[in-house]
Design a protein around this motif. Structure first.
Motif, mmCIF file in Angstrom:
data_model
loop_
_atom_site.group_PDB
_atom_site.id
_atom_site.type_symbol
_atom_site.label_atom_id
_atom_site.label_comp_id
_atom_site.label_asym_id
_atom_site.label_seq_id
_atom_site.Cartn_x
_atom_site.Cartn_y
_atom_site.Cartn_z
ATOM 1 N N MET A 1 0.734 -1.155 -0.073
ATOM 2 C CA MET A 1 -0.080 -0.003 0.161
ATOM 3 C C MET A 1 0.880 1.163 -0.050
ATOM 4 S SD MET A 1 -2.626 1.626 2.796
ATOM 5 C CE MET A 1 -3.376 -0.055 3.322
ATOM 6 N N ALA A 2 0.582 2.182 -1.055
ATOM 7 C CA ALA A 2 1.204 3.385 -0.962
ATOM 8 C C ALA A 2 0.936 4.194 0.318
ATOM 9 C CB ALA A 2 1.128 4.341 -2.087
ATOM 10 N N SER A 3 1.997 5.108 0.620
ATOM 11 C CA SER A 3 1.763 6.061 1.622
ATOM 12 C C SER A 3 2.077 7.379 1.280
ATOM 13 C CB SER A 3 2.993 5.830 2.778
ATOM 14 O OG SER A 3 3.078 6.446 3.675
ATOM 15 N N VAL A 4 0.971 8.209 1.854
ATOM 16 C CA VAL A 4 0.799 9.824 1.562
ATOM 17 C C VAL A 4 1.191 10.454 2.955
ATOM 18 C CG1 VAL A 4 -0.496 11.564 0.852
ATOM 19 C CG2 VAL A 4 -0.607 9.493 -0.269
ATOM 20 N N GLU A 5 2.037 11.284 3.015
ATOM 21 C CA GLU A 5 2.320 12.124 4.069
ATOM 22 C C GLU A 5 2.018 13.687 3.875
ATOM 23 O OE1 GLU A 5 5.361 11.812 7.416
ATOM 24 O OE2 GLU A 5 6.358 12.822 5.994
ATOM 25 N N ILE A 6 1.348 14.372 4.811
ATOM 26 C CA ILE A 6 1.222 15.907 4.374
ATOM 27 C C ILE A 6 1.802 16.586 5.752
ATOM 28 C CG2 ILE A 6 -1.380 15.539 5.331
ATOM 29 C CD1 ILE A 6 -1.920 17.921 3.557
ATOM 30 N N TRP A 7 2.687 17.487 5.266
ATOM 31 C CA TRP A 7 3.258 18.458 6.507
ATOM 32 C C TRP A 7 2.321 19.368 6.813
ATOM 33 C CZ3 TRP A 7 9.203 19.072 5.416
ATOM 34 C CH2 TRP A 7 9.764 17.734 5.357
ATOM 35 N N ILE A 99 2.902 20.581 2.575
ATOM 36 C CA ILE A 99 3.700 19.906 1.607
ATOM 37 C C ILE A 99 3.254 18.326 1.561
ATOM 38 C CG2 ILE A 99 6.086 18.999 1.082
ATOM 39 C CD1 ILE A 99 7.131 21.305 2.083
ATOM 40 N N ILE A 100 2.884 17.632 0.562
ATOM 41 C CA ILE A 100 2.481 16.305 0.515
ATOM 42 C C ILE A 100 3.448 15.533 -0.399
ATOM 43 C CG2 ILE A 100 0.982 14.652 -0.747
ATOM 44 C CD1 ILE A 100 -1.307 16.943 -0.228
ATOM 45 N N THR A 101 4.036 14.488 0.204
ATOM 46 C CA THR A 101 4.853 13.577 -0.460
ATOM 47 C C THR A 101 4.125 12.007 -0.577
ATOM 48 O OG1 THR A 101 5.759 12.748 1.716
ATOM 49 C CG2 THR A 101 6.976 14.556 0.707
ATOM 50 N N THR A 102 4.495 11.300 -1.637
ATOM 51 C CA THR A 102 3.840 10.193 -1.828
ATOM 52 C C THR A 102 4.915 9.040 -2.054
ATOM 53 O OG1 THR A 102 3.580 10.433 -4.395
ATOM 54 C CG2 THR A 102 1.935 11.005 -2.936
ATOM 55 N N ASP A 103 4.540 7.847 -1.649
ATOM 56 C CA ASP A 103 5.733 6.810 -2.000
ATOM 57 C C ASP A 103 6.103 6.813 -3.326
ATOM 58 O OD1 ASP A 103 6.079 5.968 0.647
ATOM 59 O OD2 ASP A 103 4.830 4.131 0.498
ATOM 60 N N ASP A 104 5.151 6.935 -4.327
ATOM 61 C CA ASP A 104 5.767 6.924 -5.673
ATOM 62 C C ASP A 104 6.534 7.833 -6.204
ATOM 63 O OD1 ASP A 104 3.933 9.019 -5.936
ATOM 64 O OD2 ASP A 104 2.549 8.008 -7.169
ATOM 65 N N GLY A 105 7.137 8.705 -5.254
ATOM 66 C CA GLY A 105 8.066 9.680 -5.626
ATOM 67 C C GLY A 105 7.508 11.169 -5.896
ATOM 68 N N GLY A 106 6.195 11.163 -5.677
ATOM 69 C CA GLY A 106 5.615 12.633 -6.179
ATOM 70 C C GLY A 106 5.649 13.367 -4.627
ATOM 71 N N ALA A 107 5.762 14.596 -4.838
ATOM 72 C CA ALA A 107 5.761 15.559 -4.014
ATOM 73 C C ALA A 107 5.415 16.939 -4.406
ATOM 74 C CB ALA A 107 7.174 15.848 -3.448
ATOM 75 N N ALA A 108 4.656 17.668 -3.735
ATOM 76 C CA ALA A 108 4.146 19.157 -4.084
ATOM 77 C C ALA A 108 3.942 19.954 -2.826
ATOM 78 C CB ALA A 108 2.893 18.971 -4.809
ATOM 79 N N VAL A 109 4.115 21.151 -3.043
ATOM 80 C CA VAL A 109 3.596 22.345 -2.015
ATOM 81 C C VAL A 109 2.298 22.508 -2.499
ATOM 82 C CG1 VAL A 109 4.020 24.560 -1.104
ATOM 83 C CG2 VAL A 109 6.107 22.943 -1.892
#
Length: 127
Positions: A1-7, A99-109
């Motif tokens: 399962m992919a993981s998403v983190e939001i700062w 800031i959001i980061t995803t396990d698939d290498g995605g990231a965005a402000v």
């Protein structure tokens, strides 16, 4: 399962809007209150690489701490990059949010609804 983190900063309206949009999309995510749990240098470097940004691009220069340091006049070049990172680590409130980061290498402000929607396909894969 992919993981998403939001700062997030819990006092930030844009952070509230971002988590509401993630909830509405049914995304599974982890909230990181980065003021309470500041990133390490390695984590910040990784996020910057994934964002394809430099530290001055994610610095909140209007914050009192940034004004006190005179960051707006700091050179934005490789020779001064470490200085910028040190400031963000010393004063995490200077880090742009959310800031959001995803396990698939995605990231965005994700300061706009459009930016949030752009990352949502990655976030949905976390379900």
């Amino acid at each position: 399962m992919a993981s998403v983190e939001i700062w997030v900063n819990p006092e930030c309206s844009k952070c509230h809007a971002a988590t509401e949009m993630l909830d509405e999309a049914g995304a599974s995510y982890t909230v990181r209150r980065y003021l309470d749990e500041p990133p390490t240098r390695a984590e910040l470097e990784t996020v910057l690489a994934r964002l394809e940004l430099q530290p001055w691009h994610i610095a909140r220069l209007g914050e009192p701490a940034a004004v006190a340091l005179g960051m707006d006049s700091w050179p934005r070049d490789e020779d001064n990059r470490s200085r910028w990172i040190d400031a963000l680590l010393q004063e995490p409130v200077l880090i742009q949010r959310p800031i959001i980061t995803t396990d698939d290498g995605g990231a965005a402000v994700v300061r706009t609804p459009e930016a949030i929607r752009a990352i949502l396909p990655s976030a949905r894969s976390a379900e």
